[in-house]
Design a protein around this motif. Sequence first.
Motif, PDB file in Angstrom:
ATOM      1  N   ASP A  37      -6.723   0.361   7.475  1.00 27.50           N
ATOM      2  CA  ASP A  37      -7.415  -0.065   6.253  1.00 27.50           C
ATOM      3  C   ASP A  37      -6.621  -1.154   5.533  1.00 27.50           C
ATOM      4  OD1 ASP A  37      -9.662   1.538   6.458  1.00 27.50           O
ATOM      5  OD2 ASP A  37      -8.807   3.182   5.287  1.00 27.50           O
ATOM      6  N   ALA A  38      -5.296  -1.011   5.503  1.00 21.30           N
ATOM      7  CA  ALA A  38      -4.446  -1.958   4.781  1.00 21.30           C
ATOM      8  C   ALA A  38      -4.520  -3.364   5.360  1.00 21.30           C
ATOM      9  CB  ALA A  38      -2.995  -1.467   4.778  1.00 21.30           C
ATOM     10  N   LEU A  97       3.118   2.386   2.149  1.00 21.41           N
ATOM     11  CA  LEU A  97       3.128   3.052   3.447  1.00 21.41           C
ATOM     12  C   LEU A  97       4.393   2.711   4.225  1.00 21.41           C
ATOM     13  CD1 LEU A  97      -0.553   2.266   4.553  1.00 21.41           C
ATOM     14  CD2 LEU A  97       0.285   4.404   3.552  1.00 21.41           C
ATOM     15  N   GLU A 140       0.287  13.631  10.397  1.00 18.58           N
ATOM     16  CA  GLU A 140       0.836  12.507   9.636  1.00 18.58           C
ATOM     17  C   GLU A 140       0.620  11.191  10.370  1.00 18.58           C
ATOM     18  OE1 GLU A 140       4.998  11.226   7.333  1.00 18.58           O
ATOM     19  OE2 GLU A 140       4.934  13.039   8.590  1.00 18.58           O
ATOM     20  N   ASP A 197      -3.085  10.187  10.006  1.00 19.56           N
ATOM     21  CA  ASP A 197      -3.360   9.737   8.642  1.00 19.56           C
ATOM     22  C   ASP A 197      -2.745   8.371   8.383  1.00 19.56           C
ATOM     23  OD1 ASP A 197      -4.214  10.281   5.767  1.00 19.56           O
ATOM     24  OD2 ASP A 197      -2.051  10.015   5.499  1.00 19.56           O
ATOM     25  N   LEU A 198      -1.502   8.166   8.836  1.00 13.05           N
ATOM     26  CA  LEU A 198      -0.831   6.884   8.641  1.00 13.05           C
ATOM     27  C   LEU A 198      -1.548   5.775   9.406  1.00 13.05           C
ATOM     28  CD1 LEU A 198       1.474   5.198   7.527  1.00 13.05           C
ATOM     29  CD2 LEU A 198       2.935   6.049   9.389  1.00 13.05           C
ATOM     30  N   THR A 199      -2.029   6.092  10.601  1.00 13.80           N
ATOM     31  CA  THR A 199      -2.768   5.109  11.389  1.00 13.80           C
ATOM     32  C   THR A 199      -4.009   4.625  10.640  1.00 13.80           C
ATOM     33  OG1 THR A 199      -2.016   6.043  13.497  1.00 13.80           O
ATOM     34  CG2 THR A 199      -4.009   4.705  13.547  1.00 13.80           C
ATOM     35  N   VAL A 200      -4.796   5.558  10.131  1.00 16.87           N
ATOM     36  CA  VAL A 200      -6.029   5.214   9.419  1.00 16.87           C
ATOM     37  C   VAL A 200      -5.726   4.384   8.176  1.00 16.87           C
ATOM     38  CG1 VAL A 200      -7.938   6.183   8.073  1.00 16.87           C
ATOM     39  CG2 VAL A 200      -7.358   7.148  10.312  1.00 16.87           C
ATOM     40  N   ARG A 201      -4.742   4.788   7.397  1.00 20.27           N
ATOM     41  CA  ARG A 201      -4.411   4.063   6.172  1.00 20.27           C
ATOM     42  C   ARG A 201      -3.841   2.688   6.482  1.00 20.27           C
ATOM     43  NH1 ARG A 201      -0.744   8.123   2.914  1.00 20.27           N
ATOM     44  NH2 ARG A 201      -0.946   6.542   1.276  1.00 20.27           N
ATOM     45  N   PHE A 202      -3.088   2.598   7.553  1.00 19.24           N
ATOM     46  CA  PHE A 202      -2.535   1.313   7.971  1.00 19.24           C
ATOM     47  C   PHE A 202      -3.643   0.349   8.399  1.00 19.24           C
ATOM     48  CE2 PHE A 202      -0.286  -0.947  11.666  1.00 19.24           C
ATOM     49  CZ  PHE A 202       0.094  -2.017  10.863  1.00 19.24           C
ATOM     50  N   HIS A 237       0.814  -1.221   0.000  1.00 21.13           N
ATOM     51  CA  HIS A 237       0.000   0.000   0.000  1.00 21.13           C
ATOM     52  C   HIS A 237       0.848   1.271   0.000  1.00 21.13           C
ATOM     53  CE1 HIS A 237      -3.019  -2.982   1.220  1.00 21.13           C
ATOM     54  NE2 HIS A 237      -3.919  -2.120   0.786  1.00 21.13           N
TER      55      HIS A 237
END
Length: 375
Positions: A243-244, A117, A233, A236-241, A115
């Motif tokens: 989801d991943a 990240l 940051e 945002d990284l927590t949310v995207r992680f 992803h």
Amino acid sequence: MFRIAVVGGRPAPVKGARELGIDVVLVHEEGNYDPAIGEHCERIVHAPITDGPAILAALRPLHEERPFDRVITTTEFAAESTGHVVDALGLPGVTEATARALKDKALTRELLDKHGLSPVRYRTVRSAGEAAEFLAEVGERVVLKPADGVASLHIHLVETAEQAAKAWDLLAAAEVRSVIAEEYLEGPVVSVDSFSHDGRHVPIGYSEYRMNDRFVEWEVSTPSRVAVPHLDELRDLTVRFLDAVGLTEGPSHSEFVLTPKGPRVLESHARLAGSGAPELVRRAFGCDLNRWFLTVPLGIDTLPDRSPDPIGGAAVRFFTPEPGKVDSIDVDDDLDVELRRQPVGEVPQVFLPHLDDFADHLPDFWTGPVVDPAV
């Protein structure tokens, strides 16, 4: 009336369940839990908490009599086994695949790479020679650790091929079967405690750690001052992680290193954090993650629309003296504090015993900006 099954864990997350209209069936191993938890439960059934089929066999008849709304856990050891039951019963929650993606550090790194990240150089290594080869490629310090490790156990910082060989021998002696090598991430360690529901993630608290030379934390403070410049940051990284890895519901605890190149994921867990963190978050942000563990998945409480601002500060420190025998502990009788004493010969059954006793004792705790005593 709701009904849930909780696999493993401690009293705090199920305290008050009855008053909320929630029947709790606790699945635990006989002798490995505080009997006081029984007053919060409909019943307790015994099964190995790491054995998904065994837990399913214990819960399926109860589910057929009166269905569970959720099957959840707060302990890392029961993450995959609980996911197995969630999948088998067709319930919402943390699936076995998501639990495995978070527990297997190599799989976590693969998903992050997929992803785009948090780039970190890593490799699954199968010998001391492969570990030394990775070290030579990185050209700097690397860390060797169990791919499915927990609680900072068996982590080795390696700078030479000789150290890699020694670390490999120690990991083998500890019967570690899968080893991951990662570039050493330089910088402060911070964490983000989040809660998710229906695929929506809300970062709540952010903490920082002080650790010893074995990577074991001895102090946690909330909110983290060092995290503030990176907060957008990190969130945002927590949310995207999340989801991943496919997390859609429940608490999560994600740890990061604030490197010169930006925040990098260290690891994450689909559970409440340890070290009394939920209580720190409650005091610093006004959000009761222990309560939400029960109420948000069931729709009793709803998640806030946005991450909350801190309302105070909280910290916990663990004393780490040299090994030896404690002969006596003296406490000044003039201190205006309330004490709890463990009876002689009694071994605490839960992590951080008595912490819940002080949940309503605000005067015993200072609330305000978190100050590093070294400054």
